[in-house]
Design a protein around this motif. Sequence first.
Motif, short mmCIF file in Angstrom:
data_model
loop_
_atom_site.label_atom_id
_atom_site.label_comp_id
_atom_site.label_asym_id
_atom_site.label_seq_id
_atom_site.Cartn_x
_atom_site.Cartn_y
_atom_site.Cartn_z
N LEU A 1 0.85 -1.19 0.00
CA LEU A 1 0.00 0.00 0.00
C LEU A 1 0.88 1.24 0.00
O LEU A 1 1.69 1.42 0.91
CB LEU A 1 -0.90 0.01 1.24
N THR B 1 -7.49 -2.91 3.37
CA THR B 1 -6.40 -3.25 4.27
C THR B 1 -6.86 -4.13 5.43
O THR B 1 -6.18 -5.09 5.79
CB THR B 1 -5.73 -1.98 4.82
N THR C 1 3.47 -1.14 3.93
CA THR C 1 3.34 0.20 3.38
C THR C 1 4.65 0.66 2.77
O THR C 1 5.73 0.33 3.26
CB THR C 1 2.91 1.20 4.47
#
Length: 207
Positions: free
Chosen positions: A11, A26, A45
């Motif tokens: 992400l 998520t 991330t």
Amino acid sequence: MSTNEKLTVHLAVYDTLADWEVGFVTAHINNGLWHQVPGRFTMQTVSAGLEPIATMGGMRVLPDSAIADLKPENSAMLILPGNDIWPTEAYAPYVEKAREFLDAGVPVAAICGATGALAMAGLLDDREHTSNAAAFLDGLGYKGGELYKEEAAVTDRDLITAGANAPVEFARAIFARLEVYKQPVLDSLYKLYGDQDPAGFYELMSA
């Protein structure tokens, strides 16, 4: 895609990230509940730097790694949330990484303003896609207008696109592309969260 393979979904995080557009994605990828293969997926991330970013909702997120170091072969998918920096040079690293992923045949999922950035880079010129509105992309001078679809979310080959008002449809498309859930579970999830039909909850409880 081997069912025994451990897969990481990445992400992209950056200042002004639109929290609500990826929360459903998520949470459901990370917790493993009802997954076709439990424990198969993990979330990480990535950002242009390693300093904390501030989302549009005011949350601070510490990136796991730098996007420059991310290789398509080490990822199952790159997800690009909406944001306010997409028309600026600050968003260039994310667009170029998306190009690298698509060239390598690794999926990219973009929603809201992120679709605008991809349009400006020519990445929507030869793929069916959607966004916030046709007029939103037309104003950017891109060449893919004939491939625009008035749909909540669109998948064409390795690219998923969605508008800001379709976070559940965006998630459904991602789950389908990654084969996170068996189809009956995916249908029940959408029945509950997309159609807001309580029957989906009871179907999930019996899954």
